[in-house]
Scaffold this active site. Structure first.
Site: not given
Ligand code: GLA
Length: 385
Positions: A171, A125, A31, A127, A221
């Site tokens: 990501d 990830s 984050h 996505s 989020y």
């Molecule tokens: C998700 C988001 C990222 C990042 C993380 C937390 O994976 O896609 O961009 O903010 O949460 O670190």
């Protein structure tokens, strides 16, 4: 290859190329990527495969082995609109749309067959993997002159604007830029980055999936992101800064009265301390001080639990149980949180015991099973054949 057979079965022809994009795990720096801070992710050897063939008309036909029951999802290049019924296919659709809108010429449609081995929605990830895979295929198939960093930003844009998750750049960056056995230290403010060797000597990286159902679209989020933006706005009344990532924790503490609201202060505190921890962790790793790296992982989790409040019983149980195992060097939640996965560094001789005891404690306390993956660090998006 299975993928070719699958493609043939669905589209009655042979693909002209096969591609791969990995998933990612973030080792530390959570984050921070929408706060202009540092992140330290790496690409995994698990990911998404795609077999593709150009068409002669304007139709896009998409199929995923992972969502077989959804069948072939199709739309034309002139109807690139979000459609809830298209479910997973909105990710590639969003990518095609941002490419078209950015002026890249996509003259024909395509048939695309996906198959992934990343657990979906687990914070690894899946996505970003499908987005970057689709973008890379577009680039190769239509010979688009798009630099990797631009491709990464376009995928982030698709996620932000088409899907509606205000994610940072980590990501997509990790999925596109990963290198075998290396993590990437990325400063999300300047987008400067460098690779660091992952030398864990006699230890492994274990990813543990809570298997808690969640969707980032309906998670908190976006709320966390908005809270950080508000804290920044309040600090900017006095301080000349563009992002929380520019502050040291000392500077933040000296100025926290500007933020006023105790909840917003905690959010900012996490963003700033996590940023510092990330740099310390990379230093520790590079001087082969894995113990210190592990301690920083635990500290990261505590900050995400207490100040950022994105963990929850499932993630906390996993990290707590991991900490009791002799041989665990460090453990923390990874990704957005609210469920998803933890990442742990565990001595090789303790891996079996770790999986058994953490698994047992999780089942006893949470009521269902967690899944364990001993992961390897692999390459970013590439063509396979
Ligand atoms: C998700 C988001 C990222 C990042 C993380 C937390 O994976 O896609 O961009 O903010 O949460 O670190």
């Amino acid at each position: 290859m299975e993928l070719k057979a699958g493609f043939g079965k669905i589209f009655q022809e042979n693909p002209e190329g096969i591609y791969f994009a990995p998933g990612r795990v973030n080792l530390i720096g959570e984050h921070t990527d929408y706060n202009g801070g540092n992140v330290f992710p790496c690409a995994l050897t698990i990911g998404t495969y795609g077999a593709v063939k150009k068409r002669r008309d304007q139709m896009v036909r998409l199929f995923s082995e992972n969502f077989e029951h959804k069948g072939v999802i199709q739309f034309s290049l002139d109807e690139l609109v979000y459609d809830r019924r298209h479910d997973w296919a909105n990710y590639p659709k969003g990518v095609i749309k941002v490419f078209v809108e950015s002026g890249f010429r996509i003259p024909y449609g395509l048939d695309l067959y996906y198959s992934g081995n990343i657990p979906n929605g687990a914070g690894l990830s899946s996505s970003a993997s499908i987005e970057v895979l689709t973008a890379f295929i577009l680039k190769e198939l239509f010979q688009l002159s798009v630099e990797t960093i631009e491709l990464v930003k376009l995928c982030q844009k698709a996620e932000n604007e088409f899907i509606g998750v205000n994610s940072g750049i980590m990501d997509q960056f990790a999925v596109a830029m990963g290198q075998k056995d290396k993590a990437i230290l990325l400063d999300t403010n300047s987008l400067k980055y460098r690779y660091a060797d992952i030398r864990l000597k006699d230890a492994s990286i274990i990813v543990t999936n809570t298997n808690k159902k969640r969707g980032l679209q309906d998670s908190k989020y976006n709320e966390r992101r908005a809270e950080c933006e508000e804290a920044l706005r309040r600090l900017q009344k006095k301080l000349d800064i563009n992002a929380l990532g520019e502050l040291t924790s000392k500077e933040l503490i000296e100025n926290k009265h500007l933020i006023e609201d105790p909840v917003l202060i905690k959010r900012a505190l996490h963003a700033v301390t996590e940023n510092e921890r990330t740099l310390l962790a990379v230093k520790a790793l590079e001087s082969e001080n894995i113990r210190e790296f592990g301690k920083l992982m635990y500290a990261s989790h505590e900050s995400l639990r207490d100040d950022y409040e994105v963990t929850g019983a499932e993630l906390d149980t996993l990290v707590e149980a991991a900490g009791k195992v002799d041989g665990t060097i460090g453990s923390r939640m990874t990704g957005a949180g609210f469920g998803g996965c933890t990442v742990s560094i565990v001595r090789n001789d303790a891996v079996e015991h770790f999986i058994e005891t953490v698994g047992k404690e999780y089942r006893n306390r949470i009521g269902y099973d967690a899944d364990f993956y001993v992961v390897s660090i692999g390459e970013g998006v590439h063509r396979i054949e």
